[in-house]
Design a protein around this motif. Structure first.
Motif, PDB file in Angstrom:
ATOM      1  N   ALA A 182      -4.812   5.572   9.862  1.00 47.34           N
ATOM      2  CA  ALA A 182      -6.250   5.416   9.623  1.00 47.34           C
ATOM      3  C   ALA A 182      -6.572   4.166   8.832  1.00 47.34           C
ATOM      4  N   CYS A 183      -5.659   3.752   7.960  1.00 45.66           N
ATOM      5  CA  CYS A 183      -5.922   2.605   7.093  1.00 45.66           C
ATOM      6  C   CYS A 183      -5.428   1.283   7.671  1.00 45.66           C
ATOM      7  N   SER A 184      -4.302   1.327   8.381  1.00 48.12           N
ATOM      8  CA  SER A 184      -3.652   0.077   8.788  1.00 48.12           C
ATOM      9  C   SER A 184      -4.033  -0.385  10.181  1.00 48.12           C
ATOM     10  N   GLY A 185      -4.462   0.543  11.048  1.00 48.58           N
ATOM     11  CA  GLY A 185      -4.758   0.171  12.423  1.00 48.58           C
ATOM     12  C   GLY A 185      -3.527  -0.103  13.260  1.00 48.58           C
ATOM     13  N   GLU A 186      -2.340   0.282  12.779  1.00 50.74           N
ATOM     14  CA  GLU A 186      -1.105   0.070  13.534  1.00 50.74           C
ATOM     15  C   GLU A 186      -1.073   0.945  14.787  1.00 50.74           C
ATOM     16  N   ALA A 187      -0.206   0.553  15.720  1.00 51.08           N
ATOM     17  CA  ALA A 187      -0.019   1.334  16.937  1.00 51.08           C
ATOM     18  C   ALA A 187       0.729   2.618  16.623  1.00 51.08           C
ATOM     19  N   LEU A 188       0.417   3.683  17.371  1.00 52.53           N
ATOM     20  CA  LEU A 188       1.064   4.973  17.161  1.00 52.53           C
ATOM     21  C   LEU A 188       2.580   4.851  17.253  1.00 52.53           C
TER      22      LEU A 188
ATOM     23  N   MET B  34       0.832  -1.191   0.000  1.00 54.86           N
ATOM     24  CA  MET B  34       0.000   0.000   0.000  1.00 54.86           C
ATOM     25  C   MET B  34       0.876   1.254   0.000  1.00 54.86           C
ATOM     26  N   SER B  35       0.333   2.355  -0.493  1.00 56.82           N
ATOM     27  CA  SER B  35       1.023   3.636  -0.446  1.00 56.82           C
ATOM     28  C   SER B  35       0.051   4.693   0.063  1.00 56.82           C
ATOM     29  N   TYR B  36       0.627   5.810   0.495  1.00 54.81           N
ATOM     30  CA  TYR B  36      -0.155   6.886   1.101  1.00 54.81           C
ATOM     31  C   TYR B  36       0.369   8.228   0.592  1.00 54.81           C
ATOM     32  N   ILE B  37      -0.531   9.192   0.481  1.00 53.67           N
ATOM     33  CA  ILE B  37      -0.133  10.548   0.124  1.00 53.67           C
ATOM     34  C   ILE B  37      -0.384  11.461   1.317  1.00 53.67           C
ATOM     35  N   GLY B  38       0.609  12.293   1.630  1.00 58.65           N
ATOM     36  CA  GLY B  38       0.445  13.371   2.586  1.00 58.65           C
ATOM     37  C   GLY B  38       0.499  14.689   1.836  1.00 58.65           C
ATOM     38  N   ILE B  39      -0.491  15.523   2.031  1.00 62.60           N
ATOM     39  CA  ILE B  39      -0.580  16.817   1.351  1.00 62.60           C
ATOM     40  C   ILE B  39      -0.575  17.912   2.399  1.00 62.60           C
ATOM     41  N   ASP B  40       0.383  18.825   2.295  1.00 65.97           N
ATOM     42  CA  ASP B  40       0.483  19.936   3.238  1.00 65.97           C
ATOM     43  C   ASP B  40       0.154  21.234   2.510  1.00 65.97           C
ATOM     44  N   LEU B  41      -0.968  21.839   2.873  1.00 67.22           N
ATOM     45  CA  LEU B  41      -1.384  23.121   2.309  1.00 67.22           C
ATOM     46  C   LEU B  41      -0.775  24.237   3.145  1.00 67.22           C
ATOM     47  N   GLY B  42       0.380  24.720   2.703  1.00 64.58           N
ATOM     48  CA  GLY B  42       1.041  25.804   3.410  1.00 64.58           C
ATOM     49  C   GLY B  42       0.591  27.157   2.908  1.00 64.58           C
ATOM     50  N   THR B  43       1.229  28.199   3.420  1.00 64.48           N
ATOM     51  CA  THR B  43       0.920  29.555   2.972  1.00 64.48           C
ATOM     52  C   THR B  43       1.612  29.860   1.653  1.00 64.48           C
TER      53      THR B  43
ATOM     54  N   GLU C  44      -9.030   0.609  -6.014  1.00 65.92           N
ATOM     55  CA  GLU C  44      -9.439   0.283  -4.651  1.00 65.92           C
ATOM     56  C   GLU C  44      -9.948   1.526  -3.936  1.00 65.92           C
ATOM     57  N   ARG C  45     -10.711   1.309  -2.890  1.00 67.51           N
ATOM     58  CA  ARG C  45     -11.218   2.418  -2.070  1.00 67.51           C
ATOM     59  C   ARG C  45     -10.042   3.167  -1.436  1.00 67.51           C
ATOM     60  N   VAL C  46     -10.117   4.481  -1.439  1.00 69.34           N
ATOM     61  CA  VAL C  46      -9.082   5.330  -0.847  1.00 69.34           C
ATOM     62  C   VAL C  46      -9.709   6.150   0.270  1.00 69.34           C
TER      63      VAL C  46
ATOM     64  N   ARG D 278      -3.869   3.917  -0.934  1.00 71.37           N
ATOM     65  CA  ARG D 278      -4.993   3.513  -0.091  1.00 71.37           C
ATOM     66  C   ARG D 278      -5.455   4.617   0.859  1.00 71.37           C
ATOM     67  N   GLY D 279      -4.593   5.601   1.093  1.00 72.62           N
ATOM     68  CA  GLY D 279      -4.963   6.633   2.047  1.00 72.62           C
ATOM     69  C   GLY D 279      -4.357   7.984   1.717  1.00 72.62           C
TER      70      GLY D 279
END
Length: 489
Positions: free
Chosen positions: A437-443, A1-10, A227-229, A72-73
């Motif tokens: 949110a997708c994997s349920g892993e521990a913090l 699985m892969s994930y995208i992080g998007i940071d909306l800065g100024t 797949e569902r994202v 996936r997320g």
């Protein structure tokens, strides 16, 4: 699985694509413009945010099509406090009013008069950068716009709506609105009522590491995803940076020198200190809070000096160590007013003690030192709320300067750790939240600190000189604060 992080800065939208171990496999950044139609105003177009987000995702998709196909997320991080206003047809009513817009200063006093125990509810002083005073200002000066408001969204939550079609926010970003009961992690009906709003005008709340809503089917098909994202709750920019750098539990902290300056300390309890303008917010993971001291012009001060001197920030950073530290001017970095500890929208930037012998190197040193002193003021305010730090991670554009690292470490009195890949902290943190949110892993398995590549220790030889100059810096603010106030009238 892969994930995208998007940071909306100024200044830009930054996106990173990570694998299932949170390693960055692709990144992209798209620049944004800030509009200042009047003094003290700061606005952006939400449509520009959305287009920049699409462009960043397209760039990542083109760079790593196979990894992108396993998406996936999605996690979102963003500049806090901005008022993005939608009508009943979900049309944007006006440009978003940003975090560093100070037009609503008088409305802060009005809001605290309307709700005398607002500080007990929200854990924070009413500040003009926060969202609620902006709506009071709109009700007076743009009443037709205010009457048409159906939803008030924070910047990243506007992007979440464009991605999912649902109105969702989370605790860390919502803490900066002055509409959240931060201790209870829920909207406050009393604070909403004071600004003429109800829960109907707000997005629903989830924790940042929880699923928020699925990606729209039409976008999923357009991006070639089968797949569902899931789009998770996400986080305000500083809380996301904390997750990206491994700051999640009591005792963890970071110092960020970006456009603004932030000292962020994670706490396992709600611990406000509004009297000294400490921000007491929810963290973006369940059962955690954080404190922040915030200055409005950190790296922005050096950018301002580069424009005045018609040079580059990189050149100023290079020549600053040549400045005569003991005799350089004292710089108060209040170019856009100040938050912690003064909460003074009328504060002004000052060079004190300039002579004909001072040059560009002296001024560059002074600016970097003045920002370090402002951060030391912020730490004193956190200490007033019971926080003691042994170390902190060092992030943001200013972390590329070894001199700035040593100045801050010495002024604050504890070491600063520079981590590998810290320049993508907020976007990486958003990607980690999507993974949770997708994997349920521990913090603990996901929120780990990247390797330390440099440590800046407090300088014993520099300490005595800086202590004397810091004391003078503090006296200067108190000597000038009445003049700041008079010049604002």
């Amino acid at each position: 699985m892969s994930y995208i992080g998007i940071d909306l800065g100024t200044s830009e939208v930054k996106a990173v694509l990570t694998d299932d171990s949170s390693n960055v496999v692709a990144s992209a950044g798209i620049a944004l413009r800030v509009d200042r139609p009047h003094p003290h105003w700061s606005e952006q177009s939400p449509q520009d945010w959305w287009q920049a987000t699409l462009d960043a995702v397209d760039a990542i998709r083109a760079a790593q099509p196979r990894a992108f196909a396993r998406l996936r997320g999605i996690g979102l991080s963003g500049q806090m406090h901005g008022a993005t206003l939608l009508d009943r047809g979900a049309n944007v009513l006006r440009p978003a009013i940003l975090w560093n817009d100070t037009r609503a200063y008088a409305e802060c006093v009005e809001l605290e008069t309307l709700v005398p125990d607002s500080r007990a509810i929200t854990g924070n002083l009413a500040m003009p950068g926060f969202t609620a005073p902006k709506l009071l200002w709109l009700s007076k000066y743009e009443p037709a716009v205010f009457a048409s408001v159906q939803k008030v969204l924070l910047p990243k939550d506007y992007i979440a709506w464009r991605l999912t079609g649902e109105f969702v926010s989370e605790m860390s970003d919502a803490s900066g609105t002055l509409w959240l009961d931060v201790g209870r992690r829920d909207w406050s009906d009393r604070m909403l009522e004071a600004t003429g709003l109800t829960r109907e005008n707000m997005p629903r709340l989830v924790e940042g590491s929880e699923p928020g809503a699925p990606l729209r089917d039409d976008l999923r098909r357009e991006w070639g995803l089968h797949e569902r994202v899931v789009v998770c709750g996400g986080a305000g920019d500083n809380a996301a940076s904390a997750i990206g750098i491994g700051v999640a539990k009591t005792g963890d902290a970071f110092l960020s020198l970006g456009t603004s300056g932030v000292l962020f300390a994670a706490t396992g309890r709600y611990a406000p200190n509004p009297a000294q303008a400490v921000h007491a917010f929810c963290h973006c993971v369940p059962g955690q809070w954080h404190q922040m001291s915030v200055i409005l012009s950190a790296a922005a001060s050096l950018q301002w000096l580069s424009r005045v001197l018609k040079t580059t920030v990189a050149e100023l950073v290079e020549i600053a160590p040549a400045g005569e530290a003991a005799t350089a001017p004292i710089f108060l970095p209040y170019l856009n007013g100040e938050r912690t500890p003064h909460n003074a929208a009328d504060a002004k930037g000052v060079f004190f003690g300039m002579t004909a012998s001072h040059d560009a190197a002296d001024l560059a040193y002074s600016v970097m030192e003045g920002v370090a002193f402002a951060m030391a003021d912020g730490y004193a305010a956190l200490q007033g709320a019971g926080t003691q730090l042994e170390r902190a991670s060092f992030i943001g554009g200013g972390s590329r300067s070894a001199l700035w690292g040593r100045l801050c470490a010495t002024a604050l009195g504890f070491p600063l750790d520079l981590h590998e890949g810290s320049e993508v902290g907020a976007a990486l943190g958003a990607g980690r939240l999507a993974r949770l949110a997708c994997s349920g892993e521990a913090l603990d398995a996901v929120c780990v600190a990247p390797p330390v590549v440099e440590r800046y220790e407090p300088s014993v030889p520099m300490r005595a000189m800086l202590d004397e100059r810091l004391a003078r810096y503090r006296r200067l603010y108190h000597a000038l604060k009445d003049e700041f106030r008079a010049s604002a009238i």
